[in-house]
Design an enzyme around this catalytic site. Sequence first.
Site, PDB file in Angstrom:
ATOM      1  N   GLU A 292       0.528  -1.086   0.051  1.00 15.72           N
ATOM      2  CA  GLU A 292       0.696   0.238  -0.025  1.00 15.72           C
ATOM      3  C   GLU A 292       1.385   1.462   0.070  1.00 15.72           C
ATOM      4  O   GLU A 292       0.500   2.089  -1.030  1.00 15.72           O
ATOM      5  CB  GLU A 292      -0.512  -0.201   1.256  1.00 15.72           C
ATOM      6  CG  GLU A 292      -1.474   1.311   1.348  1.00 15.72           C
ATOM      7  CD  GLU A 292      -2.934   1.097   0.502  1.00 15.72           C
ATOM      8  OE1 GLU A 292      -3.657   0.611   0.231  1.00 15.72           O
ATOM      9  OE2 GLU A 292      -2.625   2.409  -0.650  1.00 15.72           O
ATOM     10  N   ASP A 296       0.985   4.070  -3.017  1.00 15.85           N
ATOM     11  CA  ASP A 296       1.201   5.607  -2.690  1.00 15.85           C
ATOM     12  C   ASP A 296       1.596   6.044  -2.832  1.00 15.85           C
ATOM     13  O   ASP A 296       1.406   7.584  -3.219  1.00 15.85           O
ATOM     14  CB  ASP A 296       0.205   5.535  -1.183  1.00 15.85           C
ATOM     15  CG  ASP A 296      -1.385   5.177  -0.465  1.00 15.85           C
ATOM     16  OD1 ASP A 296      -1.882   4.557  -1.835  1.00 15.85           O
ATOM     17  OD2 ASP A 296      -1.460   4.437   0.229  1.00 15.85           O
ATOM     18  N   SER A 499      -7.550   1.902  -3.136  1.00 11.00           N
ATOM     19  CA  SER A 499      -5.880   1.993  -2.738  1.00 11.00           C
ATOM     20  C   SER A 499      -5.439   3.379  -3.957  1.00 11.00           C
ATOM     21  O   SER A 499      -4.371   4.104  -3.347  1.00 11.00           O
ATOM     22  CB  SER A 499      -4.909   1.279  -2.727  1.00 11.00           C
ATOM     23  OG  SER A 499      -5.462   0.786  -1.347  1.00 11.00           O
TER      24      SER A 499
END
Length: 590
Positions: A292, A296, A499
Site C-alpha cells: 500500500e 501511494d 487504494s
Amino acid sequence: MKIAFISLLVGTTVAADLGSYRVFEQLSEAPAPWTLQTGGQVDEDQRLKLRIHVKNQNIESFHQKVYDVSTPDHPEYGRHLSRVELRDMLAPSQQSYDMVQEWLEETGLSAKATIENDWIIIDGTIGDAAKLLDAEYQLFENKVTGKMTARTLAYSLPASLHAHIDMIAPTIKFGSTSTMRSTLVKNYPAPAVVQSSSGNVHDGLDVVACNSSITPDCLKALYKFNHFRASRRNGNAFILAGFLEEYAQHDDLAQFLGTYAPHANSSDFSTILINNGSNLQQNVSGTQQTGEANLDIQYGLSLSYPTPTIYTSTGGRPPETTPNEVDNEPYLEFLTYLLKLDSIPQTISISYGDSEWTVPPSYAATVCNLFAQVAARGTSVMVSSGDSGSGGNCSALNATQLLYTPAFPASCPFVTTVGATVQVAPEVAVDFSGGGFSNYFPRPAYQDAAVNTYLNKYANTSNNQYFNVTGRAYPDVSAQGVNYHTIEQGSDVPESGTSASCPTFASVVALLNSDRISNGLPPFGLLNPWLYSKAADAGALTDIVLGGSAGCNSQIPDAGFPATVDWDPVTGLGTPDFKKLRFVSTGIES
Ligand SMILES: *[C@@H]1O[C@H](CO)[C@@H](O)[C@H](O)[C@H]1NC(C)=O
Ligand SMILES: *[C@@H]1O[C@H](CO)[C@@H](O)[C@H](O)[C@H]1NC(C)=O
Ligand SMILES: *[C@@H]1O[C@H](CO)[C@@H](O)[C@H](O)[C@H]1NC(C)=O
Ligand SMILES: *[C@@H]1O[C@H](CO)[C@@H](O)[C@H](O)[C@H]1NC(C)=O
Ligand SMILES: *[C@@H]1O[C@H](CO)[C@@H](O)[C@H](O)[C@H]1NC(C)=O
Ligand SMILES: *[C@@H]1O[C@H](CO)[C@@H](O)[C@H](O)[C@H]1NC(C)=O
Ligand SMILES: *[C@@H]1O[C@H](CO)[C@@H](O)[C@H](O)[C@H]1NC(C)=O
Ligand SMILES: *[C@@H]1O[C@H](CO)[C@@H](O)[C@H](O)[C@H]1NC(C)=O
C-alpha cells in the site's frame, strides 16, 4: 503540549455531586469475528492509556462554519481558520474540565492524568480503567487473525458527566477483520500483455495500453494534466498517510521513477513518524508490509511532481493497548498530530478504511469532527471508498433483515471519498468500487440535489430497503483503480483497488491547490461543496455511466448499484478533467 493536570487546575473547587454511575456506552456482544475468550485472564497490571474526549463547545455552529468557508459564493468562502481560532471556538468549557477533575480526584487517578487540548489522557493500567469506568475488561480473540485484545462490552460514568464527555477509548471499539484495512484488491485478474503502437495514441493517451494497465503517463493523459507543472516552492505540500506498519521504500520509488516517471527521476519523499511509527527500509517481515505504501508514494509523488511529498507513518502499538495488538485508534493519533501543527499540508490521501458498523458511533463522530477541523484549517482530505461495492456481507448489521454495509471514514461528510473505474476506452465503473449510504451521518446539504436526483430518477426503488436513503452518500468522485504498475522489492507488480484511485484523485487536487496558491488564492479545504456545484455545473468531472458495483450477491442476487448519468453511488460525480477543473478553480486555461 502536555500540562500536568493537577497543576493546571490547582485551586479550583467543585462542590457538585457527580451522581451515581450510569451506563454510557455498551454493546450486546463483541462484533464478529471477535469472540470472548472464555477462561482467558486479563492482566490488571497491564499498562493502558485511556483517552477521554471532553465535549467541544459550539460543535453545531462549527460544522456550519466549515460549510460556510467551503461553499463557493458564500462571503466567507476560503477564509479558513487558524489553529488558535479553532481552539477558541471549540475548546471544552472550564466546567467540563473541572467536573472530570473532581471525578479523577475522587477515584485517585488525577496524578496519572495529563491534558492535551480536549483530551484527558490517563497513563494507568487496565485495573485503573476498570475501576474508573465500572467496566469489566475481558480478553477477546479475533477468529480470523488470532489477535487478542482487552476490551469491555460496557462502561459507565457518573450521571452528571454524561453531558460533558463524548467517548472514552479504548473501551468498546473492536477493529474489523484486519483493522484499518488498506483498500488494496488482491488478485484482481492480471492484465494480458498488450502491444502498444503509436497509432493508438490520441492526445497523448495510449488507448490500447492504458485500457488494460496503468502508468503515470496514462493518468496524466487521461485526466489531462500532462502539460501542467506545479511549483516546488510555493508552500504547497501533499501527505500520503500510512498506518498498520506499511513502509514506503525509497529504493523501489527510485526504480519506479526511472522506469515510469523519468521526469521526476531525482525526486524523493520525506517521512514524518507519528505515535512511534516507523518506516523501515528493506527486509520488512511479519505484520510489516510495503504494498500500500509503495503504491501511494509512487503514484502520489510522480503525479503531483514537483510538489513536496510526505509519507506519514502513524504507529499503533503497545503500551497504549495490549500486547500483539496493532490497532490503537490511529486516526485519533494522526489527526490530533496534524491539528497541533501551525500549518497543515493542503492535501491528504488516505487509502485505509473499515466497515462503518465495526466503529462505535461515538468514535466515528469524534474522528469525523477531527476531519472537519482539518478541513476548517484549509486542507482537502481524500479517502478510498472501499473495495466491497455496496458491502460484502448483508447480514453483518442485522441478522434478520439484510442490509448493505457502508464504510468509514468514507461516510464522514468532511472528507472527499474516491471510488474506482477501469479501462479508458471507454472508462467504466469497476464492480468492487465501494459506495452507499451512511447509517451514522445524515446527508449534507451540498449533495442533497445530486443524491435526490439519483434516488428519484435512477435507483431501483425495490432495493431501497437495503440502505439508508437519508444518510451521507458516497463516493463523491472516482479515478482509475485497476492494474497500476508498481515496483515492489524490485519487481513490477500490478496493484488494484480504491487504494490506487485515492492517491490519483488526491494528486490532481494537490496540483489544483498548488495552482491556487501560486495565483494568490486560498487552498480548497473541504472540496465537496465546490465539486457538487461549480465543478459539476461546468462538466469538469467526466460522468461515468457504464458498469456498476457488486455486493453481497449470494444473499441479494442484484446487490450493488449501477453507474448512471450524473451522481451515482459507484463513481460519484465522475473522474477528473484537470483542464476544466483548473479553469473553474483559477480561471486559467492550460
Ligand atoms: C478496452 O477494453 C474493453 C474490455 O476489454 C474492450 O471492450 C474495449 O474494446 C477496449 N478498448 C480498446 C480501445 O482497446
Ligand atoms: C535518473 O537520474 C540518474 C542520475 O540522477 C541518471 O543516472 C539516470 O540515467 C536517470 N534515469 C532516467 C531514466 O532518466
Ligand atoms: C516504539 O516502536 C519500537 C519498534 O518499532 C518498539 O521497540 C518500542 O518499544 C516502541 N516504543 C514505545 C514507547 O512504544
Ligand atoms: C536484507 O536481507 C538480505 C538477505 O537476507 C541481506 O543481504 C541484507 O543485508 C539485508 N538488508 C538490511 C538493510 O538489513
Ligand atoms: C456476516 O456477518 C454475520 C454477523 O457478523 C456473521 O455471523 C456471518 O457469519 C457473516 N457471513 C458471512 C458470509 O461472512
Ligand atoms: C433488525 O431488523 C428487524 C426488521 O426490520 C428489526 O425489527 C430489528 O429491530 C432489527 N434489529 C436490530 C438489532 O437492529
Ligand atoms: C439512517 O441514517 C440516519 C442518519 O442520517 C440515522 O439517524 C438513522 O439511525 C439511520 N437508520 C438506521 C436504521 O441505521
Ligand atoms: C429492480 O430490483 C428488482 C428486485 O431485485 C428486480 O426484480 C428488477 O428486475 C429490478 N429492476 C430493474 C429495472 O433493474
